[in-house]
Structures are given as structure tokens and as C-alpha cells.
Design an enzyme around this catalytic site. Sequence first.
Site, PDB file in Angstrom:
ATOM      1  N   SER A  47       0.800  -1.226   0.000  1.00  0.00           N
ATOM      2  CA  SER A  47       0.000   0.000   0.000  1.00  0.00           C
ATOM      3  C   SER A  47       0.832   1.275   0.000  1.00  0.00           C
ATOM      4  O   SER A  47       0.328   2.341  -0.298  1.00  0.00           O
ATOM      5  CB  SER A  47      -0.936   0.012   1.219  1.00  0.00           C
ATOM      6  OG  SER A  47      -0.177  -0.124   2.402  1.00  0.00           O
ATOM      7  N   ASP A 344      -2.204   8.553   7.765  1.00  0.00           N
ATOM      8  CA  ASP A 344      -3.198   7.714   8.441  1.00  0.00           C
ATOM      9  C   ASP A 344      -2.453   6.795   9.421  1.00  0.00           C
ATOM     10  O   ASP A 344      -1.262   6.966   9.623  1.00  0.00           O
ATOM     11  CB  ASP A 344      -4.027   6.951   7.382  1.00  0.00           C
ATOM     12  CG  ASP A 344      -3.214   5.919   6.617  1.00  0.00           C
ATOM     13  OD1 ASP A 344      -2.049   5.667   6.991  1.00  0.00           O
ATOM     14  OD2 ASP A 344      -3.736   5.342   5.642  1.00  0.00           O
ATOM     15  N   HIS A 347       0.402   4.993   6.935  1.00  0.00           N
ATOM     16  CA  HIS A 347       1.114   5.506   5.757  1.00  0.00           C
ATOM     17  C   HIS A 347       1.573   6.950   5.905  1.00  0.00           C
ATOM     18  O   HIS A 347       0.855   7.768   6.459  1.00  0.00           O
ATOM     19  CB  HIS A 347       0.198   5.415   4.522  1.00  0.00           C
ATOM     20  CG  HIS A 347      -0.362   4.055   4.321  1.00  0.00           C
ATOM     21  ND1 HIS A 347      -1.644   3.711   4.717  1.00  0.00           N
ATOM     22  CD2 HIS A 347       0.191   2.937   3.802  1.00  0.00           C
ATOM     23  CE1 HIS A 347      -1.851   2.430   4.431  1.00  0.00           C
ATOM     24  NE2 HIS A 347      -0.761   1.935   3.879  1.00  0.00           N
TER      25      HIS A 347
END
Length: 379
Positions: A47, A344, A347
Site C-alpha cells: 500500500s 493515516d 502511511h
Amino acid sequence: MGAMKSCSIHHHVATLVIVLLFNLCCFGKAADRQEEGLGASFIFGDSLVDAGNNNFLSTLSKANIPPNGIDFKASKGTPTGRYTNGRTIGDIIGEELGSPNYAVPFLSPNSTGKAILYGVNYASGGGGIMNATGRIFVNRLGMDVQIDYFNITRKQFDKLLGPSKARDYIMKKSIFSVTIGANDFLNNYLLPVLSIGARISQTPDAFIDDMLSHLSTQLTRLYQLDARKFVIGNVGPIGCIPYQKTINQLKEDECVELPNKLALQYNARLKDLLAQLNENLPGALFVHANVYDLVLDLITNYKQHGFITSSKACCGNGGQFAGIIPCGPTSSMCAERSKHVFWDPYHPSEAANLIIAKKLLYGDTKAISPMNLKQLRDH
């Protein structure tokens, strides 16, 4: 005279048409223009560099909901499936190396034709080196599947450019970047429920052995498909992310020891593996990106880098560091997004990505060795 005049009008019209075509992302002759600079940027990973593949999977790991992408100019602030507020490290690096377009997500319907000449992104939120990694999310693309997908792209290049030109373009001009491994710890080895079997039967050493032997096979497969210029990121300080700090109820300047210890153990061995591959695969160049130290520096010296916090997520909910519930429409969001190291619970923000990307592009061997990405492109 009349002929000349009409010629110059034609010239203006032609210029206008070219500019319009370019703005509409119709690539026309753009591929030829690329002959000097970077060829394609092929991005593999999780991600940290997913640019929207997970939008096309039925998965619990998705970032195509606001306010993700709120600062992503190319989509005018609409979520694209990037797990950050703006650009990923992969986006920034491609831009700086001269690619006029972001590498297109493989699963996206527009990853066809000339669009792939700028590169393709295979990364997937929740993906890992091991196939069992990320099972908690139901669907994700692990590294093996990502390479299967590159194999499809590789054949498309032969069709587009002809086999010999395609081989040249991929071997000499293109860069393969791999950012993977964090989920193998976070969403596999360290997960109490799913990996209880693995953890009882495997010591950290044995698990890391497994990871590296898989990765070695995966990188060799890419080499067999003509990849030559590689940049491999090590695993960052995963014990310092807001999620880990929140669930372990740590103080602001503390990190969880075990995940960081595992990352460091893996990273030391990764360095050896890359040295080995450089020796054993003729013509290949494996560049080692020291993501761990770069991110740790941002976390530790956040004030010097212009941030106000490196422990609290800008977008998230739950606990002291907003680290439990991922970023979504119901999350609270900080006022100054560029002043948070973390977007977040997991990340980095675009502001953090920018600092990391610049170090990888232009930095010294402490950040990236044996050469930086600008040098790798021109190598």
C-alpha cells in the site's frame, strides 16, 4: 507568400493539436520523446506504492474513499486508491526522473496500448512477499501474482515495440522498484489470530529465511523477464507507525520494539541478498534503498523537517494517536496535512513521501547504495 502564410497557420494549428493531444493524455509520439530519459517505471509492492489496483479487487483494504487523495492534483483531489493525501513515493520518483505520466495501475481498464510505455504499477495494499500475507483483507495481490501480471505486460511490450526494441527498452531504460515486506510482519507473522500456526512453528529467523528465499526467486524471475535496473526498499520502522503506538499505548517518543527488531533483522539480511544477486545475475544492478533509516530520521527529527508531529495520524480515529480506525469519510482530519509525518495509522503523508523520494533520487550512499535513482536512470 500566401503559401508561407498558410504553412505557418498550419504550423500553429498543428502545435495546438499536439498540445491538446498531450493534455488529453493521448500519447501519440510521446514515446519517441522518451528515448532520452526514463523508459518505463515498473512498480511492485504494497500500500505504500499502490496507485489504485485494490480499487478493482473485492478487498477490505481500499483507499478509494475520501479524504484519501485530497491533495492529489492529477485527480483534482478525488480519491484514486492511493493510501495517502497526495502522491506516493513512486509517483514522485517517476515525475522527477522525467516520466510525463504516472505508471498506470495494472488492473485499471486504461492499462493498455501506449499507456504502458511510461510504466505499470502492480502494487497492492495488503500484499507481501509470502502468499499468505494479507489474508485478513480477503483479496490482495502478493508479489508472485504481481510478477505474473508483469509477464503479461512483458508480452504486450513485444507487440507494441517489436521483440528486440522491447527488450532494449526494458533492459536499458526501465527501472523496477520493489517496496514490499512490511505486511509480511504486520499482517502475517505478528498477527495473533491468523499466524498462530506460523508463529508457533517458526522462529523469526526461520520466517525471515523464508521471506528472503521467496524474494530471491521473485527477483530472479523478473531478471529472466529482462529486468536489469532494480531498486529494492527495505522495511521501514513498522514499530513506530501510529497504529502500533496506539494499540500498545506507548508514549509519543516510543516505538514498539518487536516489529522494529524484526524489520532490522530482515533488512540486514536483505542487504546481503542484494549483494549476492548483483554478483550472480550478469548485467543486473540491484540498488538498495534504506527506507528504514530515512523514515526513522523523519520520525525522530520531525521538527527539523518542518513537521509538528510524527506520532499522530492526520486522518484516523481512536486512541491517543488516531491510530486505530483507518482514514475514511467519518475520520477526523488534521488542519495542516503537510505538517504530519503520517497521513493515516499506517502511511506517510505526501509531505513525508516527498522528503523520502528526494533522498532516494539525489541522496548519498547512506540513503541509497551503490548509487541514487538519478544515477541509476542514466547508468
